[in-house]
Motif scaffolding. Structure first.
Motif, PDB file in Angstrom:
ATOM      1  N   HIS A  42       0.841  -1.192   0.000  1.00 20.31           N
ATOM      2  CA  HIS A  42       0.000   0.000   0.000  1.00 20.31           C
ATOM      3  C   HIS A  42       0.881   1.247   0.000  1.00 20.31           C
ATOM      4  O   HIS A  42       2.022   1.213   0.432  1.00 20.31           O
ATOM      5  CB  HIS A  42      -1.000   0.009   1.158  1.00 20.31           C
ATOM      6  CG  HIS A  42      -0.446  -0.219   2.507  1.00 20.31           C
ATOM      7  ND1 HIS A  42       0.001  -1.445   2.959  1.00 20.31           N
ATOM      8  CD2 HIS A  42      -0.266   0.623   3.544  1.00 20.31           C
ATOM      9  CE1 HIS A  42       0.428  -1.347   4.194  1.00 20.31           C
ATOM     10  NE2 HIS A  42       0.286  -0.104   4.576  1.00 20.31           N
ATOM     11  N   TRP A  43       0.308   2.309  -0.559  1.00 25.73           N
ATOM     12  CA  TRP A  43       1.037   3.573  -0.636  1.00 25.73           C
ATOM     13  C   TRP A  43       0.046   4.722  -0.588  1.00 25.73           C
ATOM     14  O   TRP A  43      -1.141   4.552  -0.837  1.00 25.73           O
ATOM     15  CB  TRP A  43       1.893   3.657  -1.897  1.00 25.73           C
ATOM     16  CG  TRP A  43       1.180   3.370  -3.176  1.00 25.73           C
ATOM     17  CD1 TRP A  43       1.157   2.189  -3.847  1.00 25.73           C
ATOM     18  CD2 TRP A  43       0.378   4.264  -3.957  1.00 25.73           C
ATOM     19  NE1 TRP A  43       0.391   2.299  -4.988  1.00 25.73           N
ATOM     20  CE2 TRP A  43      -0.103   3.565  -5.075  1.00 25.73           C
ATOM     21  CE3 TRP A  43       0.017   5.611  -3.817  1.00 25.73           C
ATOM     22  CZ2 TRP A  43      -0.904   4.132  -6.046  1.00 25.73           C
ATOM     23  CZ3 TRP A  43      -0.799   6.182  -4.787  1.00 25.73           C
ATOM     24  CH2 TRP A  43      -1.242   5.446  -5.887  1.00 25.73           C
ATOM     25  N   SER A  44       0.557   5.889  -0.245  1.00 25.72           N
ATOM     26  CA  SER A  44      -0.261   7.090  -0.316  1.00 25.72           C
ATOM     27  C   SER A  44       0.574   8.269  -0.773  1.00 25.72           C
ATOM     28  O   SER A  44       1.801   8.258  -0.690  1.00 25.72           O
ATOM     29  CB  SER A  44      -0.980   7.405   0.982  1.00 25.72           C
ATOM     30  OG  SER A  44      -0.209   7.270   2.081  1.00 25.72           O
ATOM     31  N   TRP A  45      -0.146   9.263  -1.267  1.00 28.01           N
ATOM     32  CA  TRP A  45       0.456  10.471  -1.825  1.00 28.01           C
ATOM     33  C   TRP A  45      -0.447  11.633  -1.454  1.00 28.01           C
ATOM     34  O   TRP A  45      -1.664  11.511  -1.515  1.00 28.01           O
ATOM     35  CB  TRP A  45       0.543  10.312  -3.341  1.00 28.01           C
ATOM     36  CG  TRP A  45       0.858  11.544  -4.094  1.00 28.01           C
ATOM     37  CD1 TRP A  45       2.090  12.059  -4.328  1.00 28.01           C
ATOM     38  CD2 TRP A  45      -0.070  12.427  -4.753  1.00 28.01           C
ATOM     39  NE1 TRP A  45       1.989  13.211  -5.088  1.00 28.01           N
ATOM     40  CE2 TRP A  45       0.671  13.449  -5.348  1.00 28.01           C
ATOM     41  CE3 TRP A  45      -1.454  12.444  -4.870  1.00 28.01           C
ATOM     42  CZ2 TRP A  45       0.075  14.480  -6.071  1.00 28.01           C
ATOM     43  CZ3 TRP A  45      -2.049  13.474  -5.589  1.00 28.01           C
ATOM     44  CH2 TRP A  45      -1.271  14.471  -6.178  1.00 28.01           C
ATOM     45  N   ILE A  46       0.146  12.731  -1.030  1.00 23.78           N
ATOM     46  CA  ILE A  46      -0.612  13.947  -0.716  1.00 23.78           C
ATOM     47  C   ILE A  46       0.111  15.123  -1.360  1.00 23.78           C
ATOM     48  O   ILE A  46       1.332  15.241  -1.264  1.00 23.78           O
ATOM     49  CB  ILE A  46      -0.713  14.194   0.805  1.00 23.78           C
ATOM     50  CG1 ILE A  46      -1.278  12.967   1.529  1.00 23.78           C
ATOM     51  CG2 ILE A  46      -1.567  15.424   1.097  1.00 23.78           C
ATOM     52  CD1 ILE A  46      -1.232  13.079   3.046  1.00 23.78           C
ATOM     53  N   SER A  47      -0.670  16.004  -1.998  1.00 15.80           N
ATOM     54  CA  SER A  47      -0.074  17.193  -2.604  1.00 15.80           C
ATOM     55  C   SER A  47      -0.444  18.435  -1.800  1.00 15.80           C
ATOM     56  O   SER A  47      -1.529  18.509  -1.222  1.00 15.80           O
ATOM     57  CB  SER A  47      -0.564  17.361  -4.046  1.00 15.80           C
ATOM     58  OG  SER A  47      -1.949  17.654  -4.048  1.00 15.80           O
ATOM     59  N   PHE A  48       0.481  19.381  -1.756  1.00 16.73           N
ATOM     60  CA  PHE A  48       0.276  20.645  -1.042  1.00 16.73           C
ATOM     61  C   PHE A  48       0.784  21.793  -1.908  1.00 16.73           C
ATOM     62  O   PHE A  48       1.895  21.724  -2.423  1.00 16.73           O
ATOM     63  CB  PHE A  48       1.097  20.684   0.257  1.00 16.73           C
ATOM     64  CG  PHE A  48       0.798  19.592   1.230  1.00 16.73           C
ATOM     65  CD1 PHE A  48      -0.125  19.783   2.250  1.00 16.73           C
ATOM     66  CD2 PHE A  48       1.455  18.378   1.156  1.00 16.73           C
ATOM     67  CE1 PHE A  48      -0.389  18.783   3.166  1.00 16.73           C
ATOM     68  CE2 PHE A  48       1.197  17.368   2.068  1.00 16.73           C
ATOM     69  CZ  PHE A  48       0.274  17.575   3.075  1.00 16.73           C
ATOM     70  N   ASN A  49      -0.010  22.832  -2.057  1.00 19.39           N
ATOM     71  CA  ASN A  49       0.458  24.096  -2.610  1.00 19.39           C
ATOM     72  C   ASN A  49       0.497  25.050  -1.429  1.00 19.39           C
ATOM     73  O   ASN A  49      -0.543  25.433  -0.895  1.00 19.39           O
ATOM     74  CB  ASN A  49      -0.463  24.613  -3.715  1.00 19.39           C
ATOM     75  CG  ASN A  49      -0.287  23.790  -4.970  1.00 19.39           C
ATOM     76  OD1 ASN A  49       0.822  23.573  -5.420  1.00 19.39           O
ATOM     77  ND2 ASN A  49      -1.377  23.311  -5.522  1.00 19.39           N
ATOM     78  N   LEU A  50       1.707  25.382  -1.002  1.00 17.55           N
ATOM     79  CA  LEU A  50       1.886  26.138   0.233  1.00 17.55           C
ATOM     80  C   LEU A  50       1.843  27.646  -0.015  1.00 17.55           C
ATOM     81  O   LEU A  50       2.169  28.111  -1.110  1.00 17.55           O
ATOM     82  CB  LEU A  50       3.200  25.721   0.885  1.00 17.55           C
ATOM     83  CG  LEU A  50       3.169  24.235   1.294  1.00 17.55           C
ATOM     84  CD1 LEU A  50       4.552  23.643   1.315  1.00 17.55           C
ATOM     85  CD2 LEU A  50       2.464  24.077   2.621  1.00 17.55           C
ATOM     86  N   PRO A  51       1.427  28.422   1.000  1.00 20.72           N
ATOM     87  CA  PRO A  51       1.263  29.870   0.825  1.00 20.72           C
ATOM     88  C   PRO A  51       2.530  30.603   0.374  1.00 20.72           C
ATOM     89  O   PRO A  51       2.442  31.632  -0.284  1.00 20.72           O
ATOM     90  CB  PRO A  51       0.831  30.351   2.210  1.00 20.72           C
ATOM     91  CG  PRO A  51       0.213  29.160   2.859  1.00 20.72           C
ATOM     92  CD  PRO A  51       0.969  27.981   2.319  1.00 20.72           C
ATOM     93  N   ASN A  52       3.720  30.067   0.686  1.00 21.04           N
ATOM     94  CA  ASN A  52       4.955  30.737   0.280  1.00 21.04           C
ATOM     95  C   ASN A  52       5.347  30.438  -1.165  1.00 21.04           C
ATOM     96  O   ASN A  52       6.376  30.901  -1.643  1.00 21.04           O
ATOM     97  CB  ASN A  52       6.100  30.367   1.223  1.00 21.04           C
ATOM     98  CG  ASN A  52       6.559  28.934   1.058  1.00 21.04           C
ATOM     99  OD1 ASN A  52       5.923  28.136   0.377  1.00 21.04           O
ATOM    100  ND2 ASN A  52       7.662  28.591   1.695  1.00 21.04           N
TER     101      ASN A  52
END
Length: 169
Positions: A42-52
């Motif tokens: 099993h695997w997971s992935w999360i994306s983030f576009n950060l305020p900076n």
């Protein structure tokens, strides 16, 4: 790069110039699983576009033979790229959901710690918990999420996207 392409890059929140080829490894386990490890369950992935302006993606891939590989990749606005170790997702899990269709259990709320980036983020799946796609009996969780916490010592929050495969129970 033409002026028109440069303007489109800026509008899309991407660096206006090509990323640097150099990656900075931070933390002792900041690497993806070996290419010959075909037993990832099993695997997971999360994306983030950060305020900076940083774009960050984090992964956690689990193999019964080699354990957990958890890492983050960050693309900074100036085009530099780095890879940092992440504490395995299951360590910070505090809520799960079990699919009535596939029987898989997925994380839906957890704390993510990335010490090398001075980051501690709470991630919470938003909306209906039933955001699983089942194809030929295999479940994949594709969900919208929200995050808040700290990144490089600054308070941050925003929207995110989560993808998980396999049973996280």
């Amino acid at each position: 790069m033409s002026r028109k392409e440069d303007d489109r890059s800026r509008c899309a929140g991407r660096p206006a110039r090509r990323p640097q080829a150099e990656a900075i490894l931070q933390g002792s386990g900041a690497s993806p699983p070996p290419k010959n490890d075909r037993q990832i369950t099993h695997w997971s992935w999360i994306s983030f576009n950060l305020p900076n302006g940083d774009a960050m993606a984090i992964w956690d891939a689990v193999s019964p033979t080699a354990g957990s590989y958890a890492w983050a990749t960050v693309m900074r606005r100036d085009g530099t790229h780095l890879v940092a170790e992440v504490e395995p997702f299951v360590q910070g899990a505090n809520e799960m959901w079990t699919s009535p269709e596939s029987g898989n259990t997925y994380l839906t709320r957890w704390e993510v710690s990335i010490p090398a980036l001075d980051a501690a983020l709470s991630v919470d799946v938003t909306g209906n918990r039933h955001q699983e796609i089942v194809i030929h009996g295999d479940g994949r969780y594709e969900a919208t999420a929200a995050f808040s916490g700290t990144y490089q010592g600054e308070n941050v929050s925003g929207k995110s996207y989560v993808e998980m495969f396999g049973d996280w129970q």
